[in-house]
Enzyme design. Structure first.
Site, mmCIF file in Angstrom:
data_model
loop_
_atom_site.group_PDB
_atom_site.id
_atom_site.type_symbol
_atom_site.label_atom_id
_atom_site.label_comp_id
_atom_site.label_asym_id
_atom_site.label_seq_id
_atom_site.Cartn_x
_atom_site.Cartn_y
_atom_site.Cartn_z
ATOM 1 N N ARG A 56 58.303 98.130 5.029
ATOM 2 C CA ARG A 56 58.314 98.918 6.255
ATOM 3 C C ARG A 56 57.765 100.306 5.971
ATOM 4 N NH1 ARG A 56 60.630 99.149 11.138
ATOM 5 N NH2 ARG A 56 61.878 97.291 10.844
ATOM 6 N N SER A 70 75.694 105.995 15.308
ATOM 7 C CA SER A 70 76.608 104.876 15.123
ATOM 8 C C SER A 70 77.338 104.987 13.792
ATOM 9 C CB SER A 70 75.839 103.554 15.194
ATOM 10 O OG SER A 70 76.671 102.467 14.869
ATOM 11 N N GLY A 75 80.843 104.388 10.644
ATOM 12 C CA GLY A 75 80.545 104.162 9.241
ATOM 13 C C GLY A 75 79.453 103.117 9.080
ATOM 14 N N GLU A 96 66.848 100.324 4.038
ATOM 15 C CA GLU A 96 66.385 101.711 3.989
ATOM 16 C C GLU A 96 66.740 102.486 5.252
ATOM 17 O OE1 GLU A 96 62.399 104.385 3.027
ATOM 18 O OE2 GLU A 96 62.474 102.270 2.479
ATOM 19 N N ARG A 98 69.502 102.151 7.056
ATOM 20 C CA ARG A 98 70.904 102.568 6.887
ATOM 21 C C ARG A 98 71.021 103.691 5.856
ATOM 22 N NH1 ARG A 98 72.456 96.818 5.394
ATOM 23 N NH2 ARG A 98 70.282 96.458 5.929
ATOM 24 N N GLU A 129 63.934 89.697 2.260
ATOM 25 C CA GLU A 129 65.076 90.160 3.037
ATOM 26 C C GLU A 129 64.640 90.994 4.227
ATOM 27 O OE1 GLU A 129 68.591 91.560 1.294
ATOM 28 O OE2 GLU A 129 68.447 90.304 -0.500
ATOM 29 N N ASN A 130 63.615 91.814 4.051
ATOM 30 C CA ASN A 130 63.162 92.644 5.172
ATOM 31 C C ASN A 130 62.451 91.820 6.240
ATOM 32 O OD1 ASN A 130 63.536 95.769 4.948
ATOM 33 N ND2 ASN A 130 63.193 95.066 2.870
#
Length: 301
Positions: A56, A70, A75, A96, A98, A129-130
């Site tokens: 990304r 949020s 948390g 990334e 988060r 995963e991304n």
């Protein structure tokens, strides 16, 4: 509440274990590795470096601010994933957004899953995963697929199994990389869709691609109209303007703003102007609930 406190305390305890230089965990065979690898650990944000393999490249500022709000209230709900690089040093594999949002709100630690992997494994984990978890634009997905094929040396068949997508889907994404960079940028910025791109990629000459792309933007052509234009191009050998688009009498400035407003409000927006100055804006909604949603977006309440 007691369970949550216990879980957080466990994460902090594991964090302390990782900071013990006499028991540094470098491989899954090391003592206490089973307590750390695969578990949620509270890590210092300063000990985590951004992954250079992150596919990304665009991070929407507004969406990042919303995520930060949020996190400030609730948390970090979903832990990030990192790999251990050296003593008390880690590198992001995924999460990334988060990570960035947590830094924005001033957090000092973040919950994380720890993996021990070499660079090639890290690249594969980051890309896979991304692709599966993040809202990447079509070009970012295509670039991720390309890197998995070239740098991890996966065939399209193996890639299909790894990411859980049909081979034809992967092929369609990869073909988008044949588009002129200007068109790729237009897709990433939301001026055209993947459907437009899939039609344009059938035009071999990039100069002709750009000419058709300009017509799409100028006249607000739909995917179906674009496909018709490409068919005419193959039949005649030149770009034809024989279409009757609804936006033919609108300037590029108005069309771009219609696209931007429609994207922001998530509904159709039409702008009508007189002498390129004053005019009217029409916003489509299908229910009272959708109207309330649009009003909240406009007023910021």
């Amino acid at each position: 509440m007691a369970k949550a406190t216990k879980k957080q305390a466990l994460g902090r305890g594991l964090s302390a274990l990782l900071k013990d230089p006499d028991n540094d965990i470098r491989s899954v065979a090391d003592k206490n590795a089973d307590k750390v690898v695969g578990n949620i650990v509270e890590l210092d944000l300063d000990s985590i470096a951004v992954n250079p393999f992150q596919p990304r490249s665009n991070f929407n500022d507004e969406a990042l601010q919303e995520l930060a709000s949020s996190i400030r209230e609730l948390g970090v709900i979903q832990p990030i994933t990192v790999r251990k690089t050296e003593f008390n040093k880690y590198q992001l594999v995924s999460g990334e957004r988060r990570y960035r949002a947590s830094k924005m709100v001033g957090l000092e630690t973040i919950p994380a899953y720890i993996r021990i992997a070499n660079d090639q494994e890290s690249l594969e984990m980051a890309l896979v995963e991304n692709i599966q978890r993040e809202d990447l634009d079509p070009i970012e997905i295509a670039l991720s697929y390309q890197r998995l094929i070239e740098e991890i040396e996966l065939t399209q068949e193996k890639l299909s199994d790894r990411v859980g997508k049909k081979r034809s889907t992967i092929t369609n994404y990869l073909r988008l990389l044949r588009l002129d960079p200007i068109i790729q940028t237009g897709m990433r910025d939301g001026f055209i869709t993947m459907g437009h791109g899939r039609a344009l990629v059938n035009v071999e000459k990039r100069t002709d691609q750009l000419e058709i792309y300009e017509q799409i933007i100028e006249h607000g052509l739909s995917v179906r109209q674009t496909e018709e234009l490409v068919r005419n191009y193959h039949d005649t050998g030149k770009v034809s303007g024989k279409t009757s688009p609804k936006r033919a009498d609108k300037s590029l400035f108005i069309i771009n703003n219609e696209i931007a407003l429609s994207h922001f409000l998530e509904t159709d927006v039409s702008l009508k102007t007189q002498d390129n100055e004053k005019g009217k804006m029409s916003i489509t909604f299908k229910s009272r609930e959708e109207l309330n949603r649009i009003i909240k977006l406009i007023t910021g309440e």
